[in-house]
Scaffold this motif. Structure first.
Motif, PDB file in Angstrom:
ATOM      1  N   LYS A  65      -1.775   8.005  -3.440  1.00 31.66           N
ATOM      2  CA  LYS A  65      -2.907   7.768  -4.320  1.00 31.66           C
ATOM      3  C   LYS A  65      -3.401   9.102  -4.871  1.00 31.66           C
ATOM      4  O   LYS A  65      -3.074  10.121  -4.279  1.00 31.66           O
TER       5      LYS A  65
ATOM      6  N   ASP B 297      -1.979   3.846   0.842  1.00 31.90           N
ATOM      7  CA  ASP B 297      -3.381   4.191   1.023  1.00 31.90           C
ATOM      8  C   ASP B 297      -3.510   4.365   2.524  1.00 31.90           C
ATOM      9  O   ASP B 297      -3.523   3.378   3.268  1.00 31.90           O
TER      10      ASP B 297
ATOM     11  N   ASN C  88      -9.899   3.980  -4.062  1.00 23.63           N
ATOM     12  CA  ASN C  88      -8.817   3.518  -3.189  1.00 23.63           C
ATOM     13  C   ASN C  88      -9.318   3.242  -1.763  1.00 23.63           C
ATOM     14  O   ASN C  88      -9.489   2.087  -1.373  1.00 23.63           O
TER      15      ASN C  88
ATOM     16  N   GLN D 148     -10.754  -0.324  -0.462  1.00 27.75           N
ATOM     17  CA  GLN D 148     -10.009  -1.114   0.523  1.00 27.75           C
ATOM     18  C   GLN D 148     -10.924  -1.550   1.668  1.00 27.75           C
ATOM     19  O   GLN D 148     -10.822  -2.670   2.164  1.00 27.75           O
TER      20      GLN D 148
ATOM     21  N   ARG E  56      -2.592  -9.682   0.254  1.00 25.35           N
ATOM     22  CA  ARG E  56      -2.887  -8.915  -0.960  1.00 25.35           C
ATOM     23  C   ARG E  56      -3.542  -9.778  -2.041  1.00 25.35           C
ATOM     24  O   ARG E  56      -4.309  -9.284  -2.856  1.00 25.35           O
TER      25      ARG E  56
ATOM     26  N   THR F  62      -0.688  -1.115  -1.630  1.00 28.65           N
ATOM     27  CA  THR F  62      -1.491  -1.701  -2.708  1.00 28.65           C
ATOM     28  C   THR F  62      -0.605  -2.243  -3.831  1.00 28.65           C
ATOM     29  O   THR F  62       0.286  -1.557  -4.313  1.00 28.65           O
TER      30      THR F  62
ATOM     31  N   ALA G 219      -3.936  -5.151  -7.818  1.00 28.10           N
ATOM     32  CA  ALA G 219      -5.120  -4.632  -7.126  1.00 28.10           C
ATOM     33  C   ALA G 219      -5.503  -3.270  -7.711  1.00 28.10           C
ATOM     34  O   ALA G 219      -6.692  -2.986  -7.897  1.00 28.10           O
ATOM     35  N   VAL G 220      -4.509  -2.456  -8.004  1.00 29.41           N
ATOM     36  CA  VAL G 220      -4.810  -1.141  -8.602  1.00 29.41           C
ATOM     37  C   VAL G 220      -5.550  -1.362  -9.911  1.00 29.41           C
ATOM     38  O   VAL G 220      -6.581  -0.735 -10.183  1.00 29.41           O
TER      39      VAL G 220
ATOM     40  N   SER H 160      -9.110  -2.708  -9.426  1.00 25.13           N
ATOM     41  CA  SER H 160     -10.017  -1.693  -8.901  1.00 25.13           C
ATOM     42  C   SER H 160     -10.411  -0.708 -10.017  1.00 25.13           C
ATOM     43  O   SER H 160     -11.592  -0.395 -10.204  1.00 25.13           O
TER      44      SER H 160
END
Ligand code: BG6
Length: 514
Positions: A172, A201, A263, A267, A286, A459, A463-464, A467
């Motif tokens: 990350k 992560d 990140n 989480q 996930r 990840t 999700a990335v 976020s």
């Protein structure tokens, strides 16, 4: 199940992460018999080393970064015989042909069958460069996908492996903002399937972080309370008592939001807030993480002013020493406006959490290093009992991620004797009571999962993106609105006092752990 043979190829093979975390973790896995039978590590980098020089350098690092009781020189030397080094410039196209040929040769010498995991322990600026070249020379995928690729010609013996492993582990932050994260995803998706991508992560590799799920989903009694009806707010703190530790070049282009919040802290919010997955596997787990991110209430204009406080440490005397301010750190722009502290409030707009503030805080050069989650429960509607000093006794569940790992439930108990006075007390769980925490670090767990092919704790692209969608407006507001302050805070303090102003309840302040 581990593959019978595997080469872990580390871009950034002479960098800090490799020395501090990756090689020590790999040695630990090797000692525990958790690496494939035919296992090699290939370090790549611009620095010129012979294999022998590289091994000596790693040996020094192992001695430095492992605790004395964890370091066994003989084992380390044995492990290092499996480690090789190739001088490669990740930005030079031709070097990838050389890499491909080198790997082919290494496979032949070690009787391995072309299983590779590429680990990007490089500055983020290379996250888009390396995969492009790997794809170009066919190191990304297997022959079935592209029968004409050069890869077919060079593969020496595919018959041993039906499906050579090609995975890529990316550190990350994945992307610099929403747009660049999307661009990166495009690059990867051009030549890798999602299940080949392992966005790491390291917080998810921590035993104590994984235990959040056990606490919530292996016990019946928290679940009925785990919602807006009983929880007043959630406080998540992950602070450190160090500065940028020689990483000024990276950090100054990053800052606390990109380095920790988008990140690691996100989480932690996801694990605290998620719905129970239907079953514990990569897809279901996930999916639930993504749903939490998608439920973050988008920040509207003006929200960044009200809900986010940023700060930067300044020079101060602390513990008898003068500590540099952030702007005096090596490789940091002397006029830098990069934040080394961030406190913010976010809301999750779903049935479980509507109206419950989640307070997040991270910072460098704070009085101590601690990561913890505090669940603040509502107090009783009517307080019958008083404490001696007239304060109320909060009901809190503290999940201590590090150090003093454990869980503490805080509640009121009657003071023994006459009358009905109450006082604060607690029930504690420490890992010692269940045999202690493993000596291996978070990276060991995640490296092993990557070798096993289990992406649960990594990840996923969606999700990335989700976020970044939420955090991006904060970066944009900082870029475009000069009226948003960047507060200074003296090294060794808990950050700008303004961080308390984001609390919904004006009587509440941040809990500063000791
Ligand atoms: C890393 C950040 O991801 O996490 C560092 O890049 C930070 O800046 C580190 O120091 C904190 O990790 P931990 O495990 O020590 O809390």
């Amino acid at each position: 199940q581990l593959p019978c043979s595997l080469t872990l190829v580390i871009f950034g093979g002479s960098g800090d992460l490799t020395m501090r975390k990756l090689i020590p973790s790999l040695l630990q896995l090797y000692q525990q018999g958790h690496t494939p039978e035919k296992f090699s590590v290939l370090g790549l980098g611009r620095t010129r080393y012979s294999d022998e020089d590289y091994r000596n350098h790693l040996l020094e690092a192992l001695q430095k970064y492992l605790k004395p009781e964890e370091f066994d020189r003989e084992k380390a030397v044995e492990f290092l015989r499996r480690v090789f080094y190739l001088n490669l410039d990740p930005e030079k196209e031709d070097d990838y042909e050389m890499l491909r040929d080198y790997l082919k040769e290494l496979d032949r010498e070690t009787d391995s069958c072309g299983n590779y995991i590429f680990y990007l322990a490089t500055p983020p600026s290379l996250y888009g460069v390396v995969p492009k070249h790997l794809i170009r020379v066919g190191l990304n995928d297997i022959v079935q996908e592209d029968a004409d690729s050069n890869y077919l010609k060079y593969t020496h013996d595919l018959s041993k492996c039906k499906h050579p492993i090609r995975r890529i582990v990316i550190e990350k932050p994945f992307g610099y903002d929403l747009e660049s994260a999307r661009r990166l995803t495009d690059i990867y998706q051009h030549g890798f399937y999602e299940d080949q991508l392992y966005r790491i992560d390291h917080y998810l590799g921590k035993e104590t972080v994984q235990n959040i799920m056990a606490l919530r989903f292996a016990n019946g009694f928290f679940e009925p309370l785990w919602n807006r009806n009983y929880i007043k707010c959630v406080e998540i703190t992950a602070v450190e008592n160090m500065g940028v530790e020689g990483r000024g070049g990276y950090y100054d282009n990053s800052g606390a939001l990109r380095d920790m919040v988008q990140n690691h802290l996100a989480q932690l919010v996801a694990l605290t807030a998620m719905e129970p997955p239907v079953q514990f596997d990569a897809e279901h787990f996930r999916n639930e993480v993504v749903k939490v991110y998608q439920s973050f209430r988008p920040l509207k204009e003006g929200d960044v002013h009200k809900n986010v406080v940023r700060g930067q440490y300044t020079s101060a005397e602390w513990k008898g020493e003068i500590h540099k301010g952030y702007r005096e750190e090596d490789k940091v722009n002397p006029g830098s406006r990069t934040e080394t502290f961030l406190a913010m409030k976010l809301f999750i707009d779903n049935w479980r959490w509507h109206g419950v503030p989640f307070y997040l805080r991270t910072g460098k050069m704070m009085p101590t290093k601690v990561s913890e989650i505090i669940i603040h429960f509502h107090s009783t509607p009517h307080q019958m009992f008083g404490t001696r000093d007239g304060t109320s006794v909060p009901n809190q569940l503290i999940i201590r991620l590090q150090p003093n790992e454990g869980i503490v439930l805080k509640f009121a108990a009657k003071v023994p004797g006459s009358g009905f006075e109450v006082k604060k007390t607690s029930m504690d769980f420490t890992y010692d009571s269940i045999g202690g925490l493993p000596t291996t670090n978070a990276y060991a767990r995640l490296l092993e999962d990557a070798m096993l092919g289990d992406p649960t704790l990594f990840t996923r692209s969606d999700a990335v993106e989700a976020s970044w969608k939420f955090f991006d407006p904060i970066l944009k507001a900082w870029e475009t609105d000069p009226s948003i302050p960047l507060y200074g805070y003296p090294a060794g303090t808990w950050g700008p006092l303004q961080s308390h102003e984001i609390m919904d309840d004006p009587t509440q302040t941040w809990t500063n752990p000791c």
